[in-house]
Each structure stands twice: as structure tokens, then as C-alpha cells.
Design a protein around this motif. Structure first.
Motif, PDB file in Angstrom:
ATOM      1  N   UNK A   4       0.796  -1.225   0.000  1.00  0.00           N
ATOM      2  CA  UNK A   4       0.000   0.000   0.000  1.00  0.00           C
ATOM      3  C   UNK A   4       0.828   1.274   0.000  1.00  0.00           C
ATOM      4  N   UNK A   5       2.155   1.149   0.130  1.00  0.00           N
ATOM      5  CA  UNK A   5       3.043   2.314   0.063  1.00  0.00           C
ATOM      6  C   UNK A   5       3.597   2.537  -1.345  1.00  0.00           C
ATOM      7  N   UNK A   6       3.039   1.848  -2.333  1.00  0.00           N
ATOM      8  CA  UNK A   6       3.501   1.975  -3.718  1.00  0.00           C
ATOM      9  C   UNK A   6       2.627   2.951  -4.500  1.00  0.00           C
ATOM     10  N   UNK A   7       3.273   3.852  -5.228  1.00  0.00           N
ATOM     11  CA  UNK A   7       2.583   4.752  -6.154  1.00  0.00           C
ATOM     12  C   UNK A   7       3.251   4.626  -7.518  1.00  0.00           C
ATOM     13  N   UNK A   8       2.457   4.532  -8.568  1.00  0.00           N
ATOM     14  CA  UNK A   8       2.950   4.359  -9.937  1.00  0.00           C
ATOM     15  C   UNK A   8       2.631   5.615 -10.735  1.00  0.00           C
ATOM     16  N   UNK A   9       3.603   6.099 -11.498  1.00  0.00           N
ATOM     17  CA  UNK A   9       3.390   7.257 -12.357  1.00  0.00           C
ATOM     18  C   UNK A   9       3.468   6.838 -13.818  1.00  0.00           C
ATOM     19  N   UNK A  10       2.510   7.317 -14.610  1.00  0.00           N
ATOM     20  CA  UNK A  10       2.538   7.106 -16.065  1.00  0.00           C
ATOM     21  C   UNK A  10       2.068   8.385 -16.761  1.00  0.00           C
ATOM     22  N   UNK A  11       2.203   8.408 -18.077  1.00  0.00           N
ATOM     23  CA  UNK A  11       1.927   9.647 -18.792  1.00  0.00           C
ATOM     24  C   UNK A  11       1.396   9.377 -20.194  1.00  0.00           C
ATOM     25  N   UNK A  12       0.721  10.377 -20.751  1.00  0.00           N
ATOM     26  CA  UNK A  12       0.290  10.334 -22.149  1.00  0.00           C
ATOM     27  C   UNK A  12       1.264  11.105 -23.044  1.00  0.00           C
ATOM     28  N   UNK A  13       2.378  11.582 -22.477  1.00  0.00           N
ATOM     29  CA  UNK A  13       3.295  12.434 -23.232  1.00  0.00           C
ATOM     30  C   UNK A  13       4.222  11.660 -24.162  1.00  0.00           C
ATOM     31  N   UNK A  14       4.537  10.421 -23.845  1.00  0.00           N
ATOM     32  CA  UNK A  14       5.558   9.683 -24.577  1.00  0.00           C
ATOM     33  C   UNK A  14       4.951   8.866 -25.725  1.00  0.00           C
ATOM     34  N   UNK A  15       4.666   7.602 -25.484  1.00  0.00           N
ATOM     35  CA  UNK A  15       4.179   6.747 -26.574  1.00  0.00           C
ATOM     36  C   UNK A  15       2.858   7.240 -27.148  1.00  0.00           C
ATOM     37  N   UNK A  16       1.993   7.808 -26.310  1.00  0.00           N
ATOM     38  CA  UNK A  16       0.705   8.304 -26.800  1.00  0.00           C
ATOM     39  C   UNK A  16       0.841   9.604 -27.597  1.00  0.00           C
ATOM     40  N   UNK A  17       1.988  10.255 -27.519  1.00  0.00           N
ATOM     41  CA  UNK A  17       2.261  11.419 -28.360  1.00  0.00           C
ATOM     42  C   UNK A  17       1.481  12.671 -28.013  1.00  0.00           C
ATOM     43  N   UNK A  18       1.122  12.847 -26.739  1.00  0.00           N
ATOM     44  CA  UNK A  18       0.339  14.022 -26.337  1.00  0.00           C
ATOM     45  C   UNK A  18       1.165  14.971 -25.467  1.00  0.00           C
ATOM     46  N   UNK A  19       2.455  15.064 -25.748  1.00  0.00           N
ATOM     47  CA  UNK A  19       3.350  15.875 -24.915  1.00  0.00           C
ATOM     48  C   UNK A  19       2.899  17.325 -24.810  1.00  0.00           C
ATOM     49  N   UNK A  20       2.379  17.884 -25.890  1.00  0.00           N
ATOM     50  CA  UNK A  20       1.979  19.292 -25.886  1.00  0.00           C
ATOM     51  C   UNK A  20       0.794  19.565 -24.980  1.00  0.00           C
ATOM     52  N   UNK A  21       0.002  18.543 -24.697  1.00  0.00           N
ATOM     53  CA  UNK A  21      -1.226  18.745 -23.924  1.00  0.00           C
ATOM     54  C   UNK A  21      -1.023  18.540 -22.425  1.00  0.00           C
ATOM     55  N   UNK A  22       0.096  17.927 -22.027  1.00  0.00           N
ATOM     56  CA  UNK A  22       0.456  17.782 -20.633  1.00  0.00           C
ATOM     57  C   UNK A  22      -0.617  17.091 -19.798  1.00  0.00           C
ATOM     58  N   UNK A  23      -0.659  15.794 -19.886  1.00  0.00           N
ATOM     59  CA  UNK A  23      -1.535  15.026 -19.006  1.00  0.00           C
ATOM     60  C   UNK A  23      -0.858  13.705 -18.636  1.00  0.00           C
ATOM     61  N   UNK A  24      -0.731  13.493 -17.336  1.00  0.00           N
ATOM     62  CA  UNK A  24      -0.183  12.257 -16.797  1.00  0.00           C
ATOM     63  C   UNK A  24      -0.989  11.862 -15.583  1.00  0.00           C
ATOM     64  N   UNK A  25      -0.602  10.782 -14.923  1.00  0.00           N
ATOM     65  CA  UNK A  25      -1.407  10.318 -13.809  1.00  0.00           C
ATOM     66  C   UNK A  25      -0.594   9.470 -12.841  1.00  0.00           C
ATOM     67  N   UNK A  26      -1.120   9.371 -11.624  1.00  0.00           N
ATOM     68  CA  UNK A  26      -0.559   8.505 -10.611  1.00  0.00           C
ATOM     69  C   UNK A  26      -1.580   7.456 -10.229  1.00  0.00           C
ATOM     70  N   UNK A  27      -1.087   6.267  -9.829  1.00  0.00           N
ATOM     71  CA  UNK A  27      -1.931   5.153  -9.397  1.00  0.00           C
ATOM     72  C   UNK A  27      -1.435   4.700  -8.036  1.00  0.00           C
ATOM     73  N   UNK A  28      -2.339   4.561  -7.089  1.00  0.00           N
ATOM     74  CA  UNK A  28      -1.937   4.113  -5.760  1.00  0.00           C
ATOM     75  C   UNK A  28      -3.141   3.649  -4.969  1.00  0.00           C
TER      76      UNK A  28
END
Length: 368
Positions: free
Chosen positions: A212-236
Motif C-alpha cells: 500500500x506504500x507503492x505509487x505508480x506514475x505514467x503519462x500520455x506524453x511519450x508513446x501516446x504522443x500528447x506531450x503538448x497537452x500535458x496530461x499524466x497520472x498517478x496510481x496508488x
């Protein structure tokens, strides 16, 4: 008026010069930017369609809860709605975590070199930063565990690591998690997750219940190609996510970004195609480096860090004059290496040819 003292030791992020400005300065017709790990194939058409649909709603504030993308992403990942937090890029989630957990009385542990925003935000909060040097490009997990004490609040794992591209295998990840005290947050930053091909890369989401002390970060900026729009997320865990929500700014992700992310999630074939082309590009660089006897780090991301047998800035400037922008290792902690984003096939072949020519100039200088 002076800001708080810890800001005085930091320098603001300096983006590279705009492509058009470099063209004018060097008199070049074509510039290829392979420095920021952007997707050279753009983004999904489904994401573009969603953007167009949203253009008529620019007068309306975004949904501060990100309800629609939250619902879609939770189903996609197999987690509950309240296990997600969204940010203006995953960078902002890093900032939120630092704001929520770090203070002058605490410390944070990370690899070095790694993604610099961990350190940057920790310094702003006045926390002690404990940096553990990489070993052959890999996290030294045992040394990181030893650096943890009662004042440690966050341990950062960049997986795959930026700038080396190395990854932490599942067995090592699980062994590490077992050693970390449950009151210390472990952040697995997986910005390049969609590019990973290694079969033993950890399925971190499956460990959220165990740790329960784990948090995961991912993003839409890289493979999804949405770097200009700036949206990512955390999961925990829902308890962690809800406890840090007050540190998130309201309306921090735009309507367009949320809509584009919804479209991007539907286009699985686009991601698979980008992943395959990226892997083919990496193989071209591996073959070149092996042929020339150049040190490089096998990468699970969309970039490669390779040795240029000279000062990195020298290679950077040579390639710049040829119309290729890369990242000098002098800014990354690797003074004789450059980081190159994997581009389209033609771009990869062209920059490899330029690198070959650059190495030839080094041999020529030695022989003169």
C-alpha cells in the motif's frame, strides 16, 4: 524580496532553442529534434478527433475531477476510480507528492543520475536529498535501502530510468519492496511503460494490494504522443490518493487534454505500431555501436544513451550543424555520452551516418 533560500540553489528548466530559431542561426532547411523523447509518429487519429470535438467548449472550465477519463482509465488499468490522480503531465504528480510528503525535517532517496524533477521538487520543499549512484546504469537497490531511515518519506524508482533506459526486473523490484518500511512511499515512475519489451518488467499494478506504500506514475506524453497537452497520472491506494488530492491545483488538466487522452486509450494498434518501430530503431543503434565498439546502455525506452569517445558537447555541436538536435550527456551526468531519441527510420539512419562521420573526425585528429 528574496524567495526561500532553497530556490537560490536551483536553476529553472531551460528548454532547447525552437527549431525555427536554430534553422535561422545555422542556415539549415531541415532540423530534426531527437532530444526530448517525443513520439516521432505524433499521436493517434482518435485523439485528434477528440480534440476537434472539444474545440467548441473552450469557454468552459475542465472537469476538475477528470471524471470521464478517470472512469475510462480505471477500467483500462483494472483499478478503482479513487486510485487515480491526474496531473499536468506526470511531472506535476511528482510535484504533488513532494508537496504532500516532504519538508525540511525529512529526506528522500533516489538514484543518480535520474529524472531531475525528483531532486528539483524535493529541494524546493527543503528536504534532504540522498542520491545513490547508478551501477552500470542500473539502480543500486541495496544501497538505496541502506539510505532509508526514520526521516525518509519517498524513494524514487525511475523504471525505465531516464537517461540510461535501463529497467528494474520484477524479481529485484519485489525484493526491494519487501525491504522498504511500509511507512515510506515508493514511487515507480513508468513514463516509458508503453515502450517496454522486457518480459520480466514488473507488473506494478498487480502489487498495489500487497504494498500500500507503492505509487505508480505514467503519462500520455511519450508513446501516446500528447506531450503538448500535458496530461499524466498517478496510481496508488485509495487512501494515499485521497490524502494527496488537496495538494493538487483545481482544473489542472485541460478539457482538450482529457478528451485527447480518452481517444488515445482506444487506439491500441497505434501504440503497438510505435512500440515495434521504436524497437527496430533501437536495433539499428545497437548494431552501429557494436560495430564501432561504442559503449551504450540497452534501452527499454524510446531513447538510447551512447558513448561518443569525446566530450559530449563536441558531438552535440557537430550533429547540430548537420541538422540534428540531441541531448548532451554533460547535462545528464555522462560527459562523454549523448542521449538520442529514437526517430523515424530515415532519421535514425541519417543520424547514425553523421555519428559515423563524427567518429572518423576523431580518428583523423589523433593521426594528425
Amino acid at each position: 524580496m528574496q524567495p526561500k533560500k532553497q530556490l537560490l540553489s536551483l536553476t529553472p528548466y531551460k528548454p532547447g532553442k525552437p527549431v525555427e530559431e536554430v534553422k535561422r542561426e545555422l542556415g539549415l532547411e531541415k532540423i530534426v529534434k531527437l532530444a526530448s523523447n517525443e513520439n516521432p509518429y505524433g499521436c493517434s487519429q482518435l485523439a485528434k478527433d477528440k480534440i476537434v470535438e472539444e474545440l467548441s467548449n473552450l469557454n468552459v472550465y475542465p472537469d476538475g475531477y477528470s471524471a470521464e477519463i478517470r472512469e475510462k482509465l480505471s477500467r483500462f488499468l483494472g483499478v478503482s476510480n479513487d486510485q487515480l490522480i491526474f496531473g499536468n503531465g506526470s511531472d506535476e504528480v511528482v510535484q504533488i507528492l513532494c508537496r504532500a510528503y516532504l519538508s525540511p525535517e525529512t529526506n528522500t532517496v533516489m538514484a543518480a543520475p535520474t529524472f531531475p524533477q525528483y531532486r528539483h521538487n524535493a529541494v524546493i520543499e527543503g528536504a534532504e536529498v540522498r542520491e545513490i549512484q547508478l551501477v552500470n546504469g542500473h539502480h543500486d537497490l541495496d544501497a538505496m535501502v541502506e539510505a532509508i531511515d526514520k526521516q525518509t518519506r519517498i524513494v524514487w524508482l525511475c523504471n525505465p530510468n531516464n537517461p540510461t533506459g535501463n529497467y528494474i526486473p520484477e524479481g529485484e523490484f519485489v525484493a526491494f519492496m519487501k525491504k522498504v518500511p511500509r511507512d515510506v512511499l515508493v514511487v515507480s515512475d513508468e513514463a516509458y511503460f508503453e515502450y517496454v519489451a522486457a518480459s520480466d518488467y514488473p507488473n506494478t499494478i498487480s502489487y498495489l494490494n500487497d504494498y500500500p506504500n507503492l505509487v505508480i506514475l505514467r503519462t500520455f506524453s511519450k508513446a501516446h504522443g500528447l506531450a503538448a497537452l500535458r496530461i499524466g497520472y498517478g496510481i496508488g491506494s485509495s487512501s494515499i490518493i485521497q490524502s494527496i488530492e488537496p495538494a493538487r491545483e483545481p482544473f489542472n488538466t485541460s478539457r482538450i487534454a482529457q478528451a485527447a487522452a480518452i481517444g488515445a486509450l482506444d487506439d491500441h494498434s497505434f501504440i503497438e505500431e510505435c512500440k515495434q518501430k521504436n524497437r527496430e530503431g533501437l536495433e539499428l543503434f545497437y548494431e552501429f555501436c557494436d560495430k564501432k565498439g561504442l559503449l551504450y546502455y540497452p534501452s527499454e525506452a524510446n531513447f538510447i544513451l551512447l558513448d561518443v569517445q569525446s566530450d559530449a558537447d563536441s558531438a552535440f555541436n557537430y550533429l547540430l550543424k548537420k541538422g540534428y538536435i540531441v541531448r548532451s550527456g554533460n547535462a545528464l551526468g555522462f560527459p562523454t555520452m549523448i542521449r538520442v531519441t529514437i526517430g523515424e527510420e530515415e532519421q535514425n539512419k541519417e543520424i547514425i551516418a553523421h555519428l559515423d562521420s563524427y567518429l572518423a573526425t576523431l580518428v583523423q585528429k589523433v593521426n594528425e
